[in-house]
Scaffold this motif. Sequence first.
Motif, PDB file in Angstrom:
ATOM      1  N   ARG A  73       0.814  -1.225   0.000  1.00 51.33           N
ATOM      2  CA  ARG A  73       0.000   0.000   0.000  1.00 51.33           C
ATOM      3  C   ARG A  73       0.843   1.269   0.000  1.00 51.33           C
ATOM      4  N   VAL A  74       2.159   1.145   0.194  1.00 45.26           N
ATOM      5  CA  VAL A  74       3.015   2.333   0.239  1.00 45.26           C
ATOM      6  C   VAL A  74       3.095   2.951  -1.155  1.00 45.26           C
ATOM      7  N   ARG A  75       2.747   4.209  -1.260  1.00 47.93           N
ATOM      8  CA  ARG A  75       2.721   4.927  -2.539  1.00 47.93           C
ATOM      9  C   ARG A  75       3.779   6.031  -2.622  1.00 47.93           C
ATOM     10  N   TYR A  76       4.262   6.470  -1.460  1.00 43.09           N
ATOM     11  CA  TYR A  76       5.131   7.644  -1.475  1.00 43.09           C
ATOM     12  C   TYR A  76       6.126   7.571  -0.332  1.00 43.09           C
ATOM     13  N   LEU A  77       7.362   8.031  -0.620  1.00 39.12           N
ATOM     14  CA  LEU A  77       8.420   8.125   0.385  1.00 39.12           C
ATOM     15  C   LEU A  77       9.184   9.413   0.145  1.00 39.12           C
ATOM     16  N   GLU A  78       9.443  10.161   1.227  1.00 41.23           N
ATOM     17  CA  GLU A  78      10.249  11.373   1.113  1.00 41.23           C
ATOM     18  C   GLU A  78      11.337  11.376   2.173  1.00 41.23           C
ATOM     19  N   PHE A  79      12.484  11.992   1.827  1.00 40.52           N
ATOM     20  CA  PHE A  79      13.602  12.167   2.754  1.00 40.52           C
ATOM     21  C   PHE A  79      13.799  13.658   3.012  1.00 40.52           C
ATOM     22  N   SER A  80      14.133  13.990   4.269  1.00 38.12           N
ATOM     23  CA  SER A  80      14.309  15.403   4.610  1.00 38.12           C
ATOM     24  C   SER A  80      15.291  15.574   5.761  1.00 38.12           C
ATOM     25  N   GLU A  81      15.615  16.852   6.029  1.00 38.37           N
ATOM     26  CA  GLU A  81      16.383  17.290   7.204  1.00 38.37           C
ATOM     27  C   GLU A  81      17.798  16.711   7.263  1.00 38.37           C
ATOM     28  N   PHE A  82      18.516  16.896   6.178  1.00 45.51           N
ATOM     29  CA  PHE A  82      19.900  16.437   6.064  1.00 45.51           C
ATOM     30  C   PHE A  82      20.707  17.600   5.507  1.00 45.51           C
ATOM     31  N   VAL A  83      21.917  17.810   6.031  1.00 46.14           N
ATOM     32  CA  VAL A  83      22.743  18.957   5.617  1.00 46.14           C
ATOM     33  C   VAL A  83      24.023  18.442   4.956  1.00 46.14           C
ATOM     34  N   PRO A  84      24.095  18.466   3.629  1.00 48.70           N
ATOM     35  CA  PRO A  84      25.274  17.947   2.938  1.00 48.70           C
ATOM     36  C   PRO A  84      26.589  18.598   3.336  1.00 48.70           C
ATOM     37  N   ASP A  85      26.565  19.867   3.765  1.00 44.24           N
ATOM     38  CA  ASP A  85      27.814  20.515   4.176  1.00 44.24           C
ATOM     39  C   ASP A  85      28.449  19.812   5.370  1.00 44.24           C
ATOM     40  N   LYS A  86      27.665  19.064   6.126  1.00 49.01           N
ATOM     41  CA  LYS A  86      28.198  18.286   7.243  1.00 49.01           C
ATOM     42  C   LYS A  86      28.740  16.927   6.782  1.00 49.01           C
ATOM     43  N   ASP A  87      28.616  16.650   5.503  1.00 49.56           N
ATOM     44  CA  ASP A  87      28.943  15.324   4.975  1.00 49.56           C
ATOM     45  C   ASP A  87      29.851  15.443   3.748  1.00 49.56           C
ATOM     46  N   PRO A  88      31.017  16.091   3.902  1.00 45.73           N
ATOM     47  CA  PRO A  88      31.861  16.378   2.731  1.00 45.73           C
ATOM     48  C   PRO A  88      32.357  15.130   2.006  1.00 45.73           C
ATOM     49  N   GLU A  89      32.513  14.024   2.705  1.00 44.64           N
ATOM     50  CA  GLU A  89      32.995  12.799   2.066  1.00 44.64           C
ATOM     51  C   GLU A  89      31.866  11.891   1.595  1.00 44.64           C
ATOM     52  N   GLY A  90      30.626  12.279   1.896  1.00 41.56           N
ATOM     53  CA  GLY A  90      29.491  11.501   1.422  1.00 41.56           C
ATOM     54  C   GLY A  90      29.192  10.236   2.195  1.00 41.56           C
ATOM     55  N   LEU A  91      29.763  10.088   3.383  1.00 41.22           N
ATOM     56  CA  LEU A  91      29.549   8.849   4.141  1.00 41.22           C
ATOM     57  C   LEU A  91      28.105   8.716   4.624  1.00 41.22           C
ATOM     58  N   SER A  92      27.545   9.815   5.109  1.00 41.67           N
ATOM     59  CA  SER A  92      26.189   9.761   5.643  1.00 41.67           C
ATOM     60  C   SER A  92      25.149   9.571   4.538  1.00 41.67           C
ATOM     61  N   ILE A  93      25.334  10.255   3.404  1.00 49.08           N
ATOM     62  CA  ILE A  93      24.339  10.117   2.337  1.00 49.08           C
ATOM     63  C   ILE A  93      24.401   8.724   1.736  1.00 49.08           C
ATOM     64  N   ARG A  94      25.586   8.150   1.633  1.00 48.03           N
ATOM     65  CA  ARG A  94      25.673   6.793   1.105  1.00 48.03           C
ATOM     66  C   ARG A  94      25.016   5.802   2.059  1.00 48.03           C
ATOM     67  N   ALA A  95      25.075   6.096   3.355  1.00 50.21           N
ATOM     68  CA  ALA A  95      24.384   5.246   4.318  1.00 50.21           C
ATOM     69  C   ALA A  95      22.866   5.321   4.126  1.00 50.21           C
ATOM     70  N   LEU A  96      22.343   6.537   3.872  1.00 51.95           N
ATOM     71  CA  LEU A  96      20.909   6.675   3.610  1.00 51.95           C
ATOM     72  C   LEU A  96      20.513   5.957   2.324  1.00 51.95           C
ATOM     73  N   ILE A  97      21.350   6.055   1.299  1.00 52.98           N
ATOM     74  CA  ILE A  97      21.066   5.363   0.044  1.00 52.98           C
ATOM     75  C   ILE A  97      21.025   3.856   0.271  1.00 52.98           C
ATOM     76  N   GLU A  98      21.950   3.351   1.076  1.00 50.66           N
ATOM     77  CA  GLU A  98      21.962   1.911   1.347  1.00 50.66           C
ATOM     78  C   GLU A  98      20.723   1.477   2.125  1.00 50.66           C
ATOM     79  N   ILE A  99      20.238   2.331   3.031  1.00 51.97           N
ATOM     80  CA  ILE A  99      18.998   2.019   3.750  1.00 51.97           C
ATOM     81  C   ILE A  99      17.853   1.868   2.756  1.00 51.97           C
ATOM     82  N   LEU A 100      17.764   2.790   1.811  1.00 55.29           N
ATOM     83  CA  LEU A 100      16.703   2.719   0.803  1.00 55.29           C
ATOM     84  C   LEU A 100      16.868   1.486  -0.084  1.00 55.29           C
ATOM     85  N   ILE A 101      18.064   1.243  -0.591  1.00 54.68           N
ATOM     86  CA  ILE A 101      18.277   0.121  -1.495  1.00 54.68           C
ATOM     87  C   ILE A 101      17.974  -1.205  -0.817  1.00 54.68           C
TER      88      ILE A 101
END
Length: 298
Positions: free
Chosen positions: A263-291
Amino acid sequence: MNRHLYTGSMPTMVSEIRLFDLPTNAGCLHLGTEKLPGHFRKHGLIGRLADLGIQVTDLGEIPAPQEPRHNRPPIRNFPLPKLIWEMTDSFLKAHFSPEFRGLVLGLGGDCSMVVGTVSAAVQAFNHDVHLLYLDGDVDSIAPDPDTCMGSAGMGLWLLTQKSEFWQGAQLSPSQITVLGNKEAPDTDVGIPFVSLEKLREIGLQKAVHDVLSSIPKEKNILVHFDADLLCEADMPAAYSPRKDGLTLQESANLLKIILADSRVRYLEFSEFVPDKDPEGLSIRALIEILISSLLAGR
């Protein structure tokens, strides 16, 4: 047997995703959340989805209007947040539909984006929706004429209360469940919640299955995922990181259970600050959670 959840038959993965960006910081005191959509893309989200064989329809960016920022009460930067919600509502109406069985994926932005996105879904699905709000806060602060507050903390109040600040589609409090909040809501408007403490007391799997089982079968489920759901050690790039919160593994398990519900139709991500993640470690972790959640099937 619960008919909404995977019960033993071969799970199927989402076959199509409609993806859009909402680069907004209008609901926040500080800048930075508007960079999240580009950070997701820079670190390979679309490629990872394509590798899974998912058809990705890129809807592009909802352009945020340019208005001066201010700190006048009761809502910071108003009417800019309202203009963004109206643009989001108008943009998404064409992409939410009962006939589309894939997933609409929104890359925010500050978490007040939920006002516009949910409003569009409410109209498209004729109010047959339920919002799962995965967040460290309940975000039900009421506007105070003597205090300037950001709309990022007011999204659920605006969606459930008639006011001069938002005349778009609304939900009843019973159509929302907050999962993982670390404190009681600032304003109790009757929205059910399962706090972080309760999630761990009951057991994450049972708690989430109980919530999903309680949602009427005809409802279309909308999911809001705020980065501050996680603990600071695992997600230091959240806009408002705190020491307590879910771990990466707990968050992945939570989203797997939810996205397994057809029944899930929609997913949104919010409240993340890329300037705190210069090497991309945190965003890649979020991507892995989704995948990993999509790989679990539905």
